[in-house]
Design a protein around this motif. Structure first.
Motif, short mmCIF file in Angstrom:
data_model
loop_
_atom_site.label_atom_id
_atom_site.label_comp_id
_atom_site.label_asym_id
_atom_site.label_seq_id
_atom_site.Cartn_x
_atom_site.Cartn_y
_atom_site.Cartn_z
N GLY A 21 0.83 -1.20 0.00
CA GLY A 21 0.00 0.00 0.00
C GLY A 21 0.86 1.25 0.00
O GLY A 21 2.09 1.21 -0.09
N TRP A 22 0.16 2.39 0.13
CA TRP A 22 0.84 3.67 0.06
C TRP A 22 1.51 4.06 1.37
O TRP A 22 2.54 4.73 1.37
N ILE A 23 0.93 3.65 2.50
CA ILE A 23 1.44 4.10 3.79
C ILE A 23 1.20 3.05 4.85
O ILE A 23 0.18 2.32 4.81
N ASP A 24 2.14 2.91 5.74
CA ASP A 24 2.01 2.00 6.88
C ASP A 24 1.40 2.80 8.04
O ASP A 24 2.10 3.53 8.75
N TRP A 25 0.08 2.65 8.23
CA TRP A 25 -0.62 3.47 9.20
C TRP A 25 -0.22 3.15 10.63
O TRP A 25 -0.16 4.06 11.47
N ASN A 26 0.04 1.89 10.94
CA ASN A 26 0.49 1.55 12.30
C ASN A 26 1.83 2.22 12.62
O ASN A 26 2.03 2.79 13.69
N TYR A 27 2.73 2.14 11.67
CA TYR A 27 4.04 2.77 11.84
C TYR A 27 3.90 4.28 11.95
O TYR A 27 4.55 4.94 12.76
N PHE A 28 2.99 4.84 11.12
CA PHE A 28 2.75 6.28 11.13
C PHE A 28 2.24 6.73 12.49
O PHE A 28 2.67 7.76 13.04
N ALA A 29 1.28 5.98 13.09
CA ALA A 29 0.69 6.36 14.37
C ALA A 29 1.73 6.28 15.49
O ALA A 29 1.85 7.21 16.30
N LEU A 30 2.49 5.18 15.54
CA LEU A 30 3.47 5.03 16.61
C LEU A 30 4.59 6.05 16.49
O LEU A 30 5.02 6.65 17.49
N LEU A 78 14.03 4.54 25.08
CA LEU A 78 14.03 3.52 26.13
C LEU A 78 12.64 3.29 26.69
O LEU A 78 12.22 2.15 26.94
N PHE A 79 11.89 4.37 26.86
CA PHE A 79 10.52 4.24 27.35
C PHE A 79 9.66 3.48 26.34
O PHE A 79 8.86 2.60 26.72
N ALA A 80 9.79 3.80 25.04
CA ALA A 80 9.00 3.12 24.02
C ALA A 80 9.35 1.65 23.94
O ALA A 80 8.48 0.79 23.77
N ASP A 81 10.65 1.32 24.06
CA ASP A 81 11.04 -0.09 24.03
C ASP A 81 10.47 -0.85 25.21
O ASP A 81 10.07 -2.01 25.10
#
Length: 323
Positions: A21-30, A78-81
């Motif tokens: 697709g055109w965009i990875d929405w999950n990656y975009f949101a995170l 570090l917090f996100a991981d």
């Protein structure tokens, strides 16, 4: 601007990251969540430390800002991981290093942009001061000599009027030497115009006729010093003085919406004298440059011919300036 720019960067990365697709929405949101929090907190920390950063050299301030952003990126990484990978011992140091490197490159580009913008603003201010100095130096020698001759002739016949003319002339020179004010109230500029016209009226007599139409409530309108007075001087010098029968100089000021319009009208000048025409254009170009430096595109200076009338119109944003 920082939020919009960072979000556009996230959008580009999400488009590049997408494999289907055109965009990875999950990656975009995170990534949006991570980047926006990092941008906001970094900007807040830099604003809190702005006084200390302002006292540093450019190099030290750049290194300090880069260190603040990198530490912020490291903390949020570090917090996100820990949130995304709660298992103990799992830390993507390679991914964190890539994020910090990307953040460092972006910070350096942003700081370079702000530095160039600051240099450009300083250059505009320097040019504005140069234009102001040129305009302040343009009190014509012929006006000075004519004024002094007029005053000398009045000393014996009307000493009170001669004294008033001296006071008016001294006020004009005081304004020409005052370089510290970028903006003054319109009332002061109008007073300067009246003093100039009072001196010229002594010399031109009934040949100089005046019409004033100043709307109420504009006394504190902000205007650069020596903006309206040179326009009135041009009107007298190019439109009234060469004509044996003289003419009318009309000065108007009114409000329309969020703008204030100033208008100076005089009989159509004789453009056969090329030096006089060039002097007129020099004054207009100087005033236009100063207006652009102070107000940007919202300030406009136009001149036009209609029938036998020459009109200069000045548009200023409606702002107040205390005396």
């Amino acid at each position: 601007m920082l939020l919009i720019t960072s979000e556009l960067l996230v959008l580009v990365l999400a488009i590049v990251q997408a494999s289907d697709g055109w965009i990875d929405w999950n990656y975009f949101a995170l990534l949006s969540l991570f980047v926006q929090w990092t941008t906001l907190t970094s900007a807040a920390l830099i604003c809190l430390l702005r006084q200390r950063l302002a006292r540093m050299s450019v190099l030290r301030a750049t290194l300090s800002i880069a260190a603040i952003v990198l530490l912020d990126v490291l903390a949020f990484s570090l917090f996100a991981d820990n949130v995304l990978h709660p298992q103990p011992g799992i830390t993507g140091w390679h991914a964190i290093a890539k994020k910090m490197l990307l953040a460092l490159l972006i910070v350096l580009m942003v700081l370079r942009y702000f530095y160039l913008q600051h240099q450009w603003q300083q250059q505009r201010e320097a040019e504005m001061q140069a234009h102001l100095a040129a305009l302040q130096a343009r009190i014509q020698p012929h006006f000075l000599f004519n004024s002094m001759n007029t005053i000398a002739s009045l000393i014996a016949s009307d000493p009170d009027q001669a004294e008033e003319a001296v006071l008016d002339l001294s006020e004009l020179f005081r304004a020409s030497l005052r370089t510290g004010d970028q903006l003054i109230p319109l009332s002061k500029e109008l007073d300067l115009c009246q003093r100039y016209l009072a001196i010229e009226a002594l010399r031109l007599g009934p040949r100089l006729k005046l019409e004033w139409h100043i709307a109420k409530g504009l006394e504190h309108q902000a205007i650069p010093p020596l903006t309206l007075q040179p326009l009135v001087e041009n009107a007298v010098y190019h439109g009234i003085q060469p004509r044996p029968e003289g003419g009318v100089v009309r000065i108007e000021a009114e409000t329309r919406g969020n703008f204030v319009y100033l208008l100076v009208q005089n009989p159509k000048p004789d453009c056969s004298g090329e030096s006089a025409h060039n002097g007129n254009r020099m004054a207009l170009s100087n005033i236009q440059a100063r207006l652009q430096a102070l107000f940007g595109e919202s300030a406009v200076l136009k001149h036009s011919h209609q029938d036998d009338v020459y009109t200069v119109t000045l548009r200023l944003p409606k702002t107040s300036q205390k005396p």
